[in-house]
Design a protein around this motif. Structure first.
Motif, short mmCIF file in Angstrom:
data_model
loop_
_atom_site.label_atom_id
_atom_site.label_comp_id
_atom_site.label_asym_id
_atom_site.label_seq_id
_atom_site.Cartn_x
_atom_site.Cartn_y
_atom_site.Cartn_z
N LEU A 170 -41.75 35.58 11.27
CA LEU A 170 -42.40 34.51 12.14
C LEU A 170 -41.48 33.42 12.43
O LEU A 170 -41.57 32.77 13.63
CB LEU A 170 -43.68 34.00 11.46
CG LEU A 170 -44.65 35.34 11.17
CD1 LEU A 170 -45.78 34.66 10.23
CD2 LEU A 170 -45.45 35.37 12.53
N LEU A 171 -40.86 32.92 11.59
CA LEU A 171 -39.97 31.65 11.95
C LEU A 171 -38.80 32.19 12.65
O LEU A 171 -38.22 31.32 13.62
CB LEU A 171 -39.42 31.31 10.53
CG LEU A 171 -40.58 30.47 9.51
CD1 LEU A 171 -39.88 30.19 8.31
CD2 LEU A 171 -40.84 29.24 10.29
N LEU A 172 -38.06 33.36 12.49
CA LEU A 172 -37.25 33.82 13.57
C LEU A 172 -37.57 33.99 14.75
O LEU A 172 -36.93 33.78 15.72
CB LEU A 172 -36.49 35.19 12.82
CG LEU A 172 -35.39 35.72 13.60
CD1 LEU A 172 -34.23 34.88 13.60
CD2 LEU A 172 -34.98 37.10 12.64
N TYR A 173 -38.69 34.34 14.99
CA TYR A 173 -39.44 34.78 16.36
C TYR A 173 -39.58 33.45 17.11
O TYR A 173 -39.28 33.32 18.10
CB TYR A 173 -40.72 35.60 16.20
CG TYR A 173 -41.34 35.66 17.50
CD1 TYR A 173 -40.91 36.58 18.28
CD2 TYR A 173 -42.51 34.85 17.67
CE1 TYR A 173 -41.54 36.75 19.72
CE2 TYR A 173 -42.95 35.02 19.07
CZ TYR A 173 -42.64 35.90 19.86
OH TYR A 173 -43.45 35.93 21.14
N ALA A 174 -40.06 32.43 16.20
CA ALA A 174 -40.32 30.99 16.69
C ALA A 174 -39.08 30.65 17.09
O ALA A 174 -38.89 29.72 18.21
CB ALA A 174 -41.11 30.39 15.67
N GLY A 175 -37.89 30.43 16.28
CA GLY A 175 -36.84 30.11 16.54
C GLY A 175 -35.95 30.34 17.63
O GLY A 175 -35.20 29.80 18.30
N LEU A 176 -36.32 31.68 18.39
CA LEU A 176 -35.50 32.35 19.27
C LEU A 176 -36.38 32.15 20.72
O LEU A 176 -35.75 32.58 21.49
CB LEU A 176 -35.54 33.82 18.95
CG LEU A 176 -34.39 34.03 17.93
CD1 LEU A 176 -34.48 35.65 17.58
CD2 LEU A 176 -33.09 33.94 18.31
N ARG A 177 -37.37 31.42 20.49
CA ARG A 177 -38.29 31.16 21.61
C ARG A 177 -37.56 30.01 22.44
O ARG A 177 -36.70 29.16 21.82
CB ARG A 177 -39.64 30.92 21.43
CG ARG A 177 -40.44 32.13 21.08
CD ARG A 177 -41.79 31.67 20.73
NE ARG A 177 -42.50 30.99 21.83
CZ ARG A 177 -43.52 30.25 21.76
NH1 ARG A 177 -44.15 30.17 20.82
NH2 ARG A 177 -43.88 29.69 22.92
N PRO A 178 -37.56 30.16 23.92
CA PRO A 178 -36.90 28.94 24.57
C PRO A 178 -37.59 27.51 24.08
O PRO A 178 -38.56 27.50 23.86
CB PRO A 178 -37.57 29.60 25.79
CG PRO A 178 -37.60 30.79 26.01
CD PRO A 178 -38.24 31.02 24.67
N GLY A 179 -36.47 26.60 23.85
CA GLY A 179 -36.97 25.31 23.77
C GLY A 179 -36.92 25.15 22.26
O GLY A 179 -37.40 23.89 21.73
N ARG A 180 -36.75 26.26 21.30
CA ARG A 180 -37.03 25.92 20.08
C ARG A 180 -35.77 26.13 19.36
O ARG A 180 -34.60 26.42 19.77
CB ARG A 180 -37.88 27.00 19.37
CG ARG A 180 -39.42 27.28 19.89
CD ARG A 180 -40.29 26.01 19.50
NE ARG A 180 -41.31 26.07 20.08
CZ ARG A 180 -42.57 26.66 19.51
NH1 ARG A 180 -42.37 27.38 18.11
NH2 ARG A 180 -43.74 26.59 19.89
N SER A 181 -35.88 26.01 17.72
CA SER A 181 -34.52 25.85 17.23
C SER A 181 -34.57 26.79 16.01
O SER A 181 -35.60 27.14 15.22
CB SER A 181 -34.20 24.33 16.59
OG SER A 181 -33.34 24.35 15.56
#
Length: 412
Positions: free
Chosen positions: A105-116
């Motif tokens: 979940l954290l990897l998916y969130a981090g790879l989204r545009p504007g995320r880290s």
């Protein structure tokens, strides 16, 4: 490792996560022996004992070590999903899978545009710092639920509410994730989920809420902030004892009730500050819910009468969610939590005997770990206030400036 490069290819994250988690599994399966007392005995003795009782359709009513909300029964019973494995082994596998869910979940969130990707790095690095204790307690499962709830909040408020309600019935603290949530749908979904589960367990299994009495009777655990009073007092002849009590090693004797009451008062002050912040805050951004949840859980953990080592995984998970957002101001507090996690594995299990004996090494480790938590809590609270409630709350950096600052300054 360069974060900008990791953004293009998360191979480094995957390799690091895989190797560190393999090592954790080898420790809990006792292929390798981790220094200090055996942390897996809670699973093979306590959890499995509860499993045998819960299977009969009742909670362990006569066991004061059962101090959890009713949905915790699901975590304890979950190894039954893998009947081809011994109970303890099945539990470790499920803890590993919960870790994998949070990582994904954290990897998916981090790879989204504007995320880290800073957030997923916090999880990848932070969890193994706690040693095998992480896989030998069900807290990693609760943390995975909390991570999922916070990440779902922006787009799916009802899903967040359902997950928060479920998490709160697993171990109470996920209810703090709502501290900055303003959407009525989330609150309603939380209330309906929690009430539904409470009613279901109350009807289906006797003793669903006996844990409330057991929690109220707890003393001052030897790793808590308040315990430092007695660790020092023992050097000057304090007439008390250190005993296994209510499932943890606690101080018993003169003035313990006073220190425990003071800890509750500190928790009350923390709640009061959070309420004041909530009434004062005027600036709510995408990352505010995660930042506020991190601050709330950090404050309540630090002031608690009990700071068990596995509590640190809560903070690592919430810090990871915060740092998925580039505008989050929790970078330094998150780093302090990681350092405190490393000190935690030194005080438990490696040098836990020294802690129980209140010798120089044990007391030094506790002062350091608890001091770091206090600093992290104060710093995180100040940053949250300044960015959301202060009249001169700073505007977020432009996207390109934030990217430059964060991606060039973080090298896990």
């Amino acid at each position: 490792m360069d974060i900008a490069g990791a953004r293009r290819s998360p191979a480094g994250l995957l390799v690091t996560w895989g190797l560190t988690r393999l090592l954790l599994l080898l420790f809990v399966l006792k292929v390798f022996v981790f220094p200090g007392p055996d942390v897996t005995s809670d699973v093979s003795v306590i959890y499995q004992g509860w499993y045998d009782v819960l299977r009969t359709g009742t909670f362990p009513l006569d066991d004061v070590t059962w101090q959890y909300p009713p949905a915790a029964a699901l975590a304890i019973l979950s190894p039954g999903l893998l009947p081809f494995l011994p109970y303890a082994t099945a539990f470790f596998v499920l803890a590993f899978l919960a870790d994998l869910v949070a990582f994904s979940l954290l990897l998916y969130a981090g790879l989204r545009p504007g995320r880290s990707l800073r957030g997923v790095w916090v999880w990848v690095v932070g969890v193994p710092l706690l040693g095998p204790t992480v896989y030998a307690r069900y807290d990693v499962m609760v943390t995975a639920v909390a991570v999922a709830a916070l990440l779902a909040g922006a787009r799916h408020p009802r899903v967040m509410g359902v997950l928060v309600g479920f998490g709160a019935m697993l171990k109470v603290w996920p209810a703090l994730l709502l501290v900055a949530v303003r959407r009525r749908r989330t609150w309603m979904a939380t209330a309906v989920t929690a009430a539904g589960l409470a009613a279901l367990f109350s009807v289906a299994m006797p003793g669903a809420f006996a844990f409330l009495t057991f929690q109220a009777d707890r003393g001052t655990e030897v790793e808590s902030l308040g315990s430092l009073v007695f660790h020092v007092a023992r050097q000057y002849g304090w007439d008390g004892q250190v005993l296994l009590n209510y499932g943890s090693v606690e101080f018993l004797g003169p003035w313990v009730n006073v220190v425990s009451t003071a800890a509750l008062a500190l928790t009350g002050l923390a709640f009061g500050w959070l309420l004041l912040w909530r009434l004062t805050a005027t600036r709510f951004e995408a990352h505010t819910a995660a930042d506020a949840a991190f601050v709330a859980v950090l404050m309540f953990t630090t002031t608690s009468r009990v700071i068990s080592p596995q509590y640190m995984v809560w903070l690592i998970g919430l810090a990871a969610v915060c740092l998925c957002f580039r505008a989050s101001r929790m970078g330094v507090p998150a780093l302090i939590v990681l350092v405190a996690s490393f000190v935690t594995v030194l005080e438990f299990p490696i040098y836990f005997g020294n802690v129980v004996a209140s010798d120089g090494l044990g007391v030094t480790l506790l002062f350091l770990r608890n001091g770091l938590l206090v600093v992290a809590a104060v710093l995180a609270a100040v940053r949250l206030w300044r960015s959301t409630a202060s009249p001169e709350a700073e505007a977020p950096l432009p996207a390109h400036a934030t990217l430059t600052t964060e991606e060039t300054s973080v090298s896990p």
